[in-house]
Design a protein around this motif. Sequence first.
Motif, mmCIF file in Angstrom:
data_model
loop_
_atom_site.group_PDB
_atom_site.id
_atom_site.type_symbol
_atom_site.label_atom_id
_atom_site.label_comp_id
_atom_site.label_asym_id
_atom_site.label_seq_id
_atom_site.Cartn_x
_atom_site.Cartn_y
_atom_site.Cartn_z
ATOM 1 N N GLU A 132 110.609 -5.184 23.015
ATOM 2 C CA GLU A 132 109.866 -5.899 21.972
ATOM 3 C C GLU A 132 108.485 -5.277 21.782
ATOM 4 N N ARG A 133 107.814 -4.981 22.893
ATOM 5 C CA ARG A 133 106.473 -4.400 22.812
ATOM 6 C C ARG A 133 106.516 -3.008 22.175
ATOM 7 N N GLU A 134 107.513 -2.196 22.546
ATOM 8 C CA GLU A 134 107.648 -0.862 21.957
ATOM 9 C C GLU A 134 107.831 -0.938 20.445
ATOM 10 N N VAL A 135 108.705 -1.869 20.013
ATOM 11 C CA VAL A 135 108.975 -1.986 18.576
ATOM 12 C C VAL A 135 107.741 -2.486 17.831
ATOM 13 N N ARG A 136 107.051 -3.468 18.411
ATOM 14 C CA ARG A 136 105.817 -3.967 17.783
ATOM 15 C C ARG A 136 104.787 -2.848 17.627
ATOM 16 N N MET A 137 104.590 -2.064 18.688
ATOM 17 C CA MET A 137 103.616 -0.982 18.628
ATOM 18 C C MET A 137 104.010 0.067 17.597
ATOM 19 N N ARG A 138 105.307 0.380 17.537
ATOM 20 C CA ARG A 138 105.779 1.367 16.563
ATOM 21 C C ARG A 138 105.553 0.858 15.143
ATOM 22 N N MET A 139 105.782 -0.416 14.935
ATOM 23 C CA MET A 139 105.584 -0.994 13.613
ATOM 24 C C MET A 139 104.112 -0.960 13.213
ATOM 25 N N VAL A 140 103.238 -1.252 14.162
ATOM 26 C CA VAL A 140 101.803 -1.188 13.875
ATOM 27 C C VAL A 140 101.405 0.235 13.509
ATOM 28 N N MET A 141 101.916 1.217 14.247
ATOM 29 C CA MET A 141 101.608 2.623 13.960
ATOM 30 C C MET A 141 102.125 3.056 12.604
ATOM 31 N N ARG A 190 102.042 -4.997 9.244
ATOM 32 C CA ARG A 190 101.287 -6.126 9.778
ATOM 33 C C ARG A 190 102.267 -7.032 10.508
ATOM 34 N N VAL A 191 102.447 -6.790 11.810
ATOM 35 C CA VAL A 191 103.451 -7.504 12.591
ATOM 36 C C VAL A 191 103.195 -8.996 12.605
ATOM 37 N N ASN A 192 101.960 -9.409 12.550
ATOM 38 C CA ASN A 192 101.643 -10.830 12.640
ATOM 39 C C ASN A 192 102.065 -11.621 11.412
ATOM 40 N N ASP A 193 102.540 -10.917 10.379
ATOM 41 C CA ASP A 193 102.977 -11.611 9.170
ATOM 42 C C ASP A 193 104.244 -12.422 9.396
ATOM 43 N N PHE A 194 104.997 -12.114 10.449
ATOM 44 C CA PHE A 194 106.237 -12.830 10.680
ATOM 45 C C PHE A 194 106.578 -12.824 12.163
ATOM 46 N N SER A 195 107.394 -13.803 12.541
ATOM 47 C CA SER A 195 107.811 -13.921 13.935
ATOM 48 C C SER A 195 108.718 -12.762 14.297
ATOM 49 N N TYR A 196 108.514 -12.199 15.486
ATOM 50 C CA TYR A 196 109.345 -11.064 15.898
ATOM 51 C C TYR A 196 109.674 -11.190 17.374
ATOM 52 N N ASP A 197 110.940 -11.225 17.732
ATOM 53 C CA ASP A 197 111.371 -11.175 19.115
ATOM 54 C C ASP A 197 112.779 -10.611 19.142
ATOM 55 N N TRP A 198 113.480 -10.731 20.297
ATOM 56 C CA TRP A 198 114.809 -10.140 20.421
ATOM 57 C C TRP A 198 115.789 -10.727 19.422
ATOM 58 N N ARG A 199 115.611 -11.999 19.046
ATOM 59 C CA ARG A 199 116.510 -12.606 18.062
ATOM 60 C C ARG A 199 116.384 -11.903 16.713
ATOM 61 N N ASP A 255 113.641 -3.095 7.437
ATOM 62 C CA ASP A 255 113.164 -2.334 6.289
ATOM 63 C C ASP A 255 111.792 -1.725 6.543
ATOM 64 N N LEU A 256 110.883 -2.534 7.087
ATOM 65 C CA LEU A 256 109.543 -2.040 7.348
ATOM 66 C C LEU A 256 109.565 -0.908 8.364
ATOM 67 N N HIS A 257 110.316 -1.093 9.402
ATOM 68 C CA HIS A 257 110.331 -0.094 10.456
ATOM 69 C C HIS A 257 110.885 1.233 9.981
ATOM 70 N N LEU A 258 111.833 1.199 9.054
ATOM 71 C CA LEU A 258 112.425 2.433 8.563
ATOM 72 C C LEU A 258 111.608 3.071 7.442
ATOM 73 N N LYS A 259 110.389 2.587 7.213
ATOM 74 C CA LYS A 259 109.447 3.184 6.260
ATOM 75 C C LYS A 259 110.003 3.232 4.830
ATOM 76 N N LEU A 260 110.687 2.177 4.449
ATOM 77 C CA LEU A 260 111.116 2.092 3.059
ATOM 78 C C LEU A 260 109.892 1.812 2.195
ATOM 79 N N THR A 261 109.946 2.232 0.972
ATOM 80 C CA THR A 261 108.851 1.962 0.055
ATOM 81 C C THR A 261 108.831 0.482 -0.293
#
Length: 483
Positions: free
Chosen positions: A431-440, A444-453, A468-474
């Motif tokens: 979870e932490r790795e994915v959050r950090m990657r998304m921030v990089m 804005r990870v805080n815009d929505f709840s994010y966990d293993w579910r 979608d966000l993680h895969l850098k879609l426009t």
Amino acid sequence: MADEGIRRDEPGEVLKQFQNEQASAETSTLMNILGYGPHMRQARIEAYKAFDRHMTAEVRGIATWITTGSKAEGLTSYLESDVDKLFVTESVICLEDDVDSSSVPVETTIFRSCSRISYSGHCRLLLERYGTTIPRSVYNALCDDGFGRGLLSSDLYINQGLNVKLEEGTVQRERAGPSLPRTISDLECDTVSALHFYCPSILTRWAARHRYWPSPDVVREVVSLGAFVSPVGVKGSDYEPVEWRMCFNTGENVLINNLNDTQVKLYVLLKMVKKDVLQPQKKEVTSFTVKNIVLWIAENNPHSLFHERSLFHWLYEGLYALRVAIDTKEQPYYMIPGRNLMAACALDHEQKRSWIATIDEMIEEGPRMILRLPKIRQAIIAHPEPLRWYSGRRIEMEMLVLIYVNRHALGMDVETDVIKQALIRRQFEIEREVRMRMVMEGCRVNDFSYDWRSMLMLNDHTYQKTFDLHLKLTYIELSSVGN
């Protein structure tokens, strides 16, 4: 006979040169990345088999738990779809006509199937003999057939489950056919209470068909697994409240698990077409219908013709078979061809015309048809490296959850079980790795709840946004996919 299924080529006829071979191979590779590869499927299959063993041990010989559907086939993630379960009572058996019952243990209650006035693949169950013990659910479902004989009512049998006291956190939903859907925490579970059905003549006829697939060893295994009857009749039948449907869940699990990689991916793509393109609202076409189309195609064609470079060829064949089923409202059941899976579908004329036109358009589009499938489209337009990275983390997360669930079923306590503790630590790390990657990536990870579910609920809006966000879609593509 096998030719009661879908066949577009005569036995032994050499197919024309496969077209779109490169697109087929690339799509097959992409589906591996998305979690449909053989290793991931097998890991899911083994995890659910282990869970079934734990659940069966808990009820101590009273019943057997069997996972069926997409979970047993290894085709869906943990929270991606409903969990389909069969709860099979062990102290009752149903016998086909003319089967000798003298060898059945005296502890077992025997019912005799009566299918002469029932629709193909269905029967009524007449009481032949009480066992030394009889389950209360069976006893309470007995009624008189009008001639003084005990008749087992499917309606009475299943409706008793609606009055069972549920554990805290479990929500009972409306009955759906033979199943009682329930929401248990994060999971949607459909449970069907079934009875063993010994039907050697039906399985012998199935085994004797001329076929290219499956192999004789697999045929023998399917026959050895037998059958079940589930509490549901034919819609509109005069005997619907007391009819039972013959089913071969464990055998079908074996059949799907013995399809080769291309055949499985054909099945997955056709299910996506059903769900994301046709979007049936009243089960006019179901995943079970699609499964039977794939099984007929596999049986009627040489196994060597199914390889990763022929995927689109077989997708066209599958779409054609689906088009025929919709047009004629006929699709023979793979195990009992006399049963038409489309017989009671609520498919009106306008919807039929619309779906046929849509399928015709897809066939004309060629490989571009794949862009109609949201999950595939998202992956195609994504950057390859982020796609592989995220999919790898999601697959690992799913395996951690499945291992955790099985440890929990064994009664392991998180405070004393070091394996459970390690599983939880690794989940937090992912979870932490994915959050950090998304921030990089600028999210804005805080815009929505994010966990293993969020990673495992593949149909959930949160997952769509995360993926979608993680895969850098426009932003334009994000909004179009969301719609």
